[in-house]
Design a protein around this motif. Sequence first.
Motif, PDB file in Angstrom:
ATOM      1  N   LYS A  15      70.768  -8.512  72.547  1.00 53.12           N
ATOM      2  CA  LYS A  15      72.213  -8.644  72.673  1.00 53.12           C
ATOM      3  C   LYS A  15      72.568  -9.658  73.773  1.00 53.12           C
ATOM      4  N   MET A  16      71.852  -9.608  74.883  1.00 47.92           N
ATOM      5  CA  MET A  16      72.103 -10.518  75.999  1.00 47.92           C
ATOM      6  C   MET A  16      71.663 -11.947  75.670  1.00 47.92           C
ATOM      7  N   GLU A  17      70.605 -12.098  74.884  1.00 44.62           N
ATOM      8  CA  GLU A  17      70.179 -13.440  74.468  1.00 44.62           C
ATOM      9  C   GLU A  17      71.299 -14.084  73.653  1.00 44.62           C
ATOM     10  N   HIS A  18      71.888 -13.293  72.781  1.00 46.93           N
ATOM     11  CA  HIS A  18      72.999 -13.793  71.967  1.00 46.93           C
ATOM     12  C   HIS A  18      74.202 -14.111  72.867  1.00 46.93           C
ATOM     13  N   PHE A  19      74.507 -13.199  73.783  1.00 47.53           N
ATOM     14  CA  PHE A  19      75.619 -13.339  74.735  1.00 47.53           C
ATOM     15  C   PHE A  19      75.467 -14.639  75.534  1.00 47.53           C
ATOM     16  N   SER A  21      73.475 -17.312  74.706  1.00 42.17           N
ATOM     17  CA  SER A  21      73.329 -18.533  73.907  1.00 42.17           C
ATOM     18  C   SER A  21      74.682 -18.970  73.338  1.00 42.17           C
ATOM     19  N   TYR A  22      75.590 -18.032  73.197  1.00 40.77           N
ATOM     20  CA  TYR A  22      76.923 -18.329  72.687  1.00 40.77           C
ATOM     21  C   TYR A  22      77.704 -19.182  73.682  1.00 40.77           C
ATOM     22  N   GLN A  23      77.513 -18.912  74.978  1.00 39.06           N
ATOM     23  CA  GLN A  23      78.245 -19.620  76.031  1.00 39.06           C
ATOM     24  C   GLN A  23      77.447 -19.478  77.318  1.00 39.06           C
ATOM     25  N   GLU A  24      77.481 -20.503  78.187  1.00 35.43           N
ATOM     26  CA  GLU A  24      76.773 -20.398  79.466  1.00 35.43           C
ATOM     27  C   GLU A  24      77.300 -19.203  80.246  1.00 35.43           C
ATOM     28  N   ARG A  25      76.412 -18.458  80.868  1.00 36.64           N
ATOM     29  CA  ARG A  25      76.806 -17.289  81.664  1.00 36.64           C
ATOM     30  C   ARG A  25      76.172 -17.359  83.039  1.00 36.64           C
ATOM     31  N   CYS A  26      76.827 -16.715  84.012  1.00 35.91           N
ATOM     32  CA  CYS A  26      76.214 -16.613  85.334  1.00 35.91           C
ATOM     33  C   CYS A  26      75.564 -15.236  85.450  1.00 35.91           C
ATOM     34  N   HIS A  27      74.711 -15.077  86.440  1.00 32.84           N
ATOM     35  CA  HIS A  27      73.994 -13.815  86.631  1.00 32.84           C
ATOM     36  C   HIS A  27      74.953 -12.631  86.740  1.00 32.84           C
ATOM     37  N   LYS A  28      76.046 -12.846  87.471  1.00 35.03           N
ATOM     38  CA  LYS A  28      77.006 -11.766  87.703  1.00 35.03           C
ATOM     39  C   LYS A  28      77.617 -11.263  86.387  1.00 35.03           C
ATOM     40  N   VAL A  30      76.328 -11.428  83.358  1.00 30.71           N
ATOM     41  CA  VAL A  30      75.312 -10.743  82.553  1.00 30.71           C
ATOM     42  C   VAL A  30      75.042  -9.355  83.129  1.00 30.71           C
ATOM     43  N   ALA A  31      74.933  -9.274  84.447  1.00 31.66           N
ATOM     44  CA  ALA A  31      74.686  -7.983  85.087  1.00 31.66           C
ATOM     45  C   ALA A  31      75.846  -7.016  84.813  1.00 31.66           C
ATOM     46  N   GLN A  32      77.079  -7.511  84.881  1.00 35.62           N
ATOM     47  CA  GLN A  32      78.245  -6.668  84.602  1.00 35.62           C
ATOM     48  C   GLN A  32      78.231  -6.179  83.154  1.00 35.62           C
ATOM     49  N   LYS A  33      77.877  -7.073  82.245  1.00 40.99           N
ATOM     50  CA  LYS A  33      77.828  -6.712  80.830  1.00 40.99           C
ATOM     51  C   LYS A  33      76.772  -5.622  80.596  1.00 40.99           C
ATOM     52  N   LEU A  34      75.607  -5.797  81.210  1.00 38.47           N
ATOM     53  CA  LEU A  34      74.549  -4.796  81.069  1.00 38.47           C
ATOM     54  C   LEU A  34      74.981  -3.464  81.673  1.00 38.47           C
ATOM     55  N   TYR A  35      75.691  -3.541  82.776  1.00 38.31           N
ATOM     56  CA  TYR A  35      76.180  -2.328  83.420  1.00 38.31           C
ATOM     57  C   TYR A  35      77.152  -1.592  82.500  1.00 38.31           C
ATOM     58  N   THR A  36      78.043  -2.340  81.830  1.00 38.22           N
ATOM     59  CA  THR A  36      79.001  -1.703  80.914  1.00 38.22           C
ATOM     60  C   THR A  36      78.290  -1.149  79.672  1.00 38.22           C
ATOM     61  N   MET A  37      77.083  -1.681  79.396  1.00 37.95           N
ATOM     62  CA  MET A  37      76.281  -1.142  78.282  1.00 37.95           C
ATOM     63  C   MET A  37      75.494   0.091  78.734  1.00 37.95           C
ATOM     64  N   ILE A  47      65.655  -7.185  82.259  1.00 36.54           N
ATOM     65  CA  ILE A  47      66.326  -8.048  81.282  1.00 36.54           C
ATOM     66  C   ILE A  47      66.748  -9.376  81.927  1.00 36.54           C
ATOM     67  N   MET A  48      67.290  -9.298  83.148  1.00 37.75           N
ATOM     68  CA  MET A  48      67.721 -10.515  83.852  1.00 37.75           C
ATOM     69  C   MET A  48      66.529 -11.463  84.060  1.00 37.75           C
ATOM     70  N   VAL A  49      65.398 -10.913  84.502  1.00 39.83           N
ATOM     71  CA  VAL A  49      64.200 -11.732  84.739  1.00 39.83           C
ATOM     72  C   VAL A  49      63.749 -12.384  83.428  1.00 39.83           C
ATOM     73  N   LYS A  50      63.723 -11.596  82.366  1.00 40.71           N
ATOM     74  CA  LYS A  50      63.304 -12.104  81.058  1.00 40.71           C
ATOM     75  C   LYS A  50      64.235 -13.235  80.585  1.00 40.71           C
ATOM     76  N   LEU A  51      65.542 -13.042  80.761  1.00 38.45           N
ATOM     77  CA  LEU A  51      66.510 -14.073  80.351  1.00 38.45           C
ATOM     78  C   LEU A  51      66.313 -15.366  81.147  1.00 38.45           C
ATOM     79  N   MET A  52      65.985 -15.233  82.431  1.00 39.22           N
ATOM     80  CA  MET A  52      65.749 -16.428  83.249  1.00 39.22           C
ATOM     81  C   MET A  52      64.457 -17.125  82.828  1.00 39.22           C
ATOM     82  N   GLN A  53      63.416 -16.338  82.579  1.00 38.23           N
ATOM     83  CA  GLN A  53      62.130 -16.919  82.159  1.00 38.23           C
ATOM     84  C   GLN A  53      62.276 -17.675  80.844  1.00 38.23           C
ATOM     85  N   ASP A  54      63.060 -17.122  79.941  1.00 35.39           N
ATOM     86  CA  ASP A  54      63.237 -17.750  78.623  1.00 35.39           C
ATOM     87  C   ASP A  54      64.367 -18.784  78.612  1.00 35.39           C
ATOM     88  N   ASN A  55      64.910 -19.076  79.789  1.00 36.49           N
ATOM     89  CA  ASN A  55      65.941 -20.095  79.983  1.00 36.49           C
ATOM     90  C   ASN A  55      67.264 -19.795  79.268  1.00 36.49           C
TER      91      ASN A  55
END
Length: 156
Positions: A15-19, A21-28, A30-37, A47-55
């Motif tokens: 879900k975050m990969e899609h989030f 790739s749809y639009q550039e996001r900052c760490h904050k 993504v973290a807020q979105k995951l928190y609301t999930m 998840i944050m580390v994985k998203l950074m590793q995969d660019n």
Amino acid sequence: MQSQKTYTVDEALKKMEHFCSYQERCHKEVAQKLYTMRMIPDAIDHIMVKLMQDNFLNEERYAKAFVSGKFRIKKWGKQRLTRELKQKDIGKTLITMALQTISDHEYLNTFHALAEKKAESITETNPLKKKKKLADYLFYRGWESHLVYDKVNELF
């Protein structure tokens, strides 16, 4: 009461990969979105580390895209851009780097065009009120005070 959907780490990652790739996001964001999930802190970190590793997540790319978009579309000045990026917890170095992507020539041309367009649209007849309206508008957009005052005095 409706129960909220829960996600596995893999589902949340997809879900975050899609989030991202749809639009550039900052760490904050993504973290807020995951928190609301309703993800737990360990899962959020993973998840944050994985998203950074995969660019999918890259603060430098985000800052540059943010500056470029808001400058070109909303015609924000450097002070507003800096303030907005700071609110998103972007570091000073990245903010400086992103602001350097705007050429001085383009920056000043945009400023003058914006100020002149706004000045023409102000219907106020009192010259002091007219100056104040233009200055307030340009400050709200985040343009530097020396530019604003010089332009306001030049136009009125």
